[in-house]
Design an enzyme around this catalytic site. Structure first.
Site, PDB file in Angstrom:
ATOM      1  N   GLU A  39       0.874  -1.158   0.000  1.00  0.00           N
ATOM      2  CA  GLU A  39       0.000   0.000   0.000  1.00  0.00           C
ATOM      3  C   GLU A  39       0.916   1.214   0.000  1.00  0.00           C
ATOM      4  OE1 GLU A  39      -2.344   0.609   3.516  1.00  0.00           O
ATOM      5  OE2 GLU A  39      -3.635   2.092   2.538  1.00  0.00           O
ATOM      6  N   ARG A 263       4.423 -13.590   9.437  1.00  0.00           N
ATOM      7  CA  ARG A 263       5.276 -12.424   9.277  1.00  0.00           C
ATOM      8  C   ARG A 263       6.587 -12.669  10.009  1.00  0.00           C
ATOM      9  NH1 ARG A 263       2.684  -7.987  12.419  1.00  0.00           N
ATOM     10  NH2 ARG A 263       4.538  -7.951  13.730  1.00  0.00           N
ATOM     11  N   LYS A 273       3.927   0.570  11.213  1.00  0.00           N
ATOM     12  CA  LYS A 273       4.007   1.853  10.509  1.00  0.00           C
ATOM     13  C   LYS A 273       3.783   3.027  11.455  1.00  0.00           C
ATOM     14  CE  LYS A 273       2.802   0.547   5.844  1.00  0.00           C
ATOM     15  NZ  LYS A 273       1.694   0.278   4.927  1.00  0.00           N
TER      16      LYS A 273
END
Length: 557
Positions: A39, A263, A273
């Site tokens: 993204e 992950r 983030k």
RNA sequence: UGACCCAUGGUGUAACGGUAGCACUACUGAUUUUGGUUCAGUCAGUUAAGGUUCGAAUCCUUAUGGGUCAACCA
């Protein structure tokens, strides 16, 4: 024998490779197609590197391709600025994408898919507020229930949805939902929202759209449009797979398949983030590319090589369980590669003057290898004189038995030069050591040593007559906690106070003046360094990538 | 206390019903003009309890532990 080993190695596939091999063997596909779907709302970090290596690695290994697809379905958080950064980082890591796509390329198609769903009676426009929707959704232990809007006719829904598109309604006034099952044990299946109204400017489609698809109605469909065979994502999307498959089935489109991996987490750092942004905005670091950041940009500036990062991703493998990979593995990979390619140079961080009292000449030229690991690497010229600097750490007045460095009356080798002996320690009025008077052994010259003296220690040094000053940034891990994001209290409580130590006036040998960007150096006995982009010819700045292993320092503890 | 995912040395990952291996870390020792590198070696593991089987890390059951899901984020 090597064949045997090869066969053995070949057997050890990760679970994704096994899936691909099985699909290929079964003739399900002739080649595979993967995608990396960032993204564009932030910078890529070490966790993304893992995903990149997985996706690109798979198509490279088995044939096919990997698309770079920007998942740009939320205009309020996404910016073109990030697109360029992401592309640069992927290229730097060494990968090329088959196609550059954007989920926003498919908005028209996605809209048509939604219409199809409405016509099938599988989607409806809901006027409820987000609070009402949440309330009607039930809880993990209690089923949800439908509201009256779910009763709307196909015609009504079609008209309402078109009006949503045309901007008739305000943000949040209506949503389009899939009509699946409000009592599904999987909460994601309880009539998930497909479209929401957002009268926001999109970085690519501008003001063309008033509605934007949600992840669940964009990702799988984009995969399908691109005929992605293996859509690899992280474990938190496992519950979404049911919707992913449901929509592909209802839409009757190309059946891409989703596979999930855990992950990869790196110790002593974090990849959220929000938290990374906080580190930047609250000035704990200098920016997204601060060499202490786990971003690709940060690692690059720190001096990590793409090879070392790829090696790291390969080594840690991939699985489905929670994990926390020790930062030592990444550091090992850096040393492993840097040891082979870094040019050796001598830099004294904390200088102590040494005068060679019996050295008569004005100076002489000597040679030192650029890299002992690389026979083809050649050598460089260094100069010697009667005034030198050594590391203050490399001298001790009262040295313990196992101390191999310089001490009163003791002898050491100066790298690529002579053996010297410390005769006299000069102190100032405060009692600080300011100079060492030493004598050298003329017949101990490196490469032609006939002195017969054997010393345990070899020191790095610079010639006081031609060394020059540089700034060195000694970076260390950003956090003191193994898992700062999950440690008790605030993650900022665990910031390492000593993650950056600036050495303003280190003294370097002249050869370092020619250092260029992206060039890697090993400052002898100190670590691996690279030029900082902020460096100038007048004030050279070097960043420490990683230290050398130091079994002496470790033994000291 | 709903559903789903996961469980192998300190860490990460193999073993696909048949000798628990590899890597990192740690520790020894050898080599070394970087206390680096290299080389040799050592320590250390199948969450638990049942079951199936000649044989289980692997299959089944239960328990335990960890994680995920109730964003108009992705």
């Amino acid at each position: 024998m090597t064949e045997e080993n090869k066969a053995e190695e070949k057997k050890s596939l990760n679970f994704l490779e096994e899936i691909v091999e099985a699909d290929l063997a079964a003739g399900k596909y002739k080649t595979i197609m993967t995608r990396f779907p960032p993204e564009p709302n932030g910078y890529l970090h070490i966790g993304h590197a893992s995903s990149i290596c997985l996706n690109f690695g798979l198509s490279l290994k088995y044939g096919g391709g990997t698309n770079l697809r920007f998942d740009d379905t939320n205009p309020v958080t996404e910016e073109t600025e990030y697109v360029e950064g992401i592309k640069k980082d992927i290229r730097w890591l060494g990968f090329d994408w088959a196609n550059e796509f954007y989920a926003s390329d498919y908005f028209e198609q996605l809209y048509a898919y939604a219409v199809k769903l409405i016509k099938k009676g599988r989607a409806y426009v809901d006027d409820s507020s987000s609070e009402e929707i949440a309330e009607q959704k039930g809880t993990p232990t209690q089923p949800g229930h439908r509201n009256r809007y779910a009763e709307r006719t196909v015609e009504e829904n079609l008209q309402l949805f078109e009006e949503m598109r045309n901007g008739k309604y305000a943000d949040g006034e209506k949503v389009l939902r899939a009509k699946i099952d409000m009592s599904a044990p999987n909460m994601i299946m309880r009539d998930p929202i497909l479209y929401r109204i957002k009268k926001a400017h999109h970085h690519r489609t501008g003001d063309q759209w008033a509605i934007y698809p949600m992840y669940d109605f964009a990702h799988g469909q984009s995969d399908s449009i691109e005929q992605i065979t293996h859509s690899i994502c992280t474990m938190e999307f496992v519950p979404h797979r049911e919707v992913y498959d449901w929509l592909i089935r209802e839409l009757e489109i190309y059946p891409s398949h989703q596979y999930e991996f855990a992950r990869r987490n790196l110790s002593h750092t974090l990849t959220s983030k929000r938290k990374l942004l906080q580190l930047v905005t609250e000035k704990y670091v200098s920016g997204w590319d601060d060499p202490r950041m786990p971003t690709i940009a940060g690692l690059r500036r720190r001096g990590y090589t793409p090879e070392s990062i790829r090696d790291y991703c390969e080594r840690i493998g991939v699985g489905k369980r929670d994990n926390l990979v020790d930062a030592g593995v990444l550091e090992f990979c850096a040393r492993e590669h840097l040891n082979k390619i870094a040019l050796r140079r001598m830099v004294v961080f904390d200088p102590l003057k040494v005068v060679i009292t019996n050295y008569a000449g004005t100076g002489e030229q000597l040679h030192s290898e650029n890299n002992p690991e690389d026979p083809a690497g050649g050598s460089r010229t260094i100069t010697f004189s009667n005034e030198l600097y050594i590391e203050r750490d490399d001298f001790m007045e009262d040295a313990p038995k196992k101390y191999f460095r310089l001490a009163p009356g003791k002898q050491v080798r100066l790298k690529s030069a002579y053996i010297i002996q410390c005769d006299e320690v000069i102190k100032n009025a405060e009692g600080d050591i300011v100079q060492l008077n030493c004598s050298y052994f003329a017949n101990s010259k490196s490469g032609e040593d006939t002195s017969g003296i054997s010393v345990k220690g070899t020191l790095h040094w610079v010639n006081a007559r031609d060394c020059f000053s540089i700034q060195v940034n000694e970076y260390d891990r950003l956090f003191t906690a193994e898992d700062p994001a999950n440690a008790e209290g605030e993650f900022t409580d665990y910031i390492n106070e000593h993650s950056l130590r600036v050495v303003a006036n280190a003294l370097a040998e002249p050869a370092l003046k020619k250092a260029g960007p992206e060039e890697r150096f090993q400052f002898l006995r100190k670590g691996y360094f690279t030029l900082d982009p902020g460096s100038t010819p007048e004030q050279m700045i070097f960043n420490r990538t990683v230290t050398l292993k130091d079994s002496w320092a470790r033994a000291g503890k």
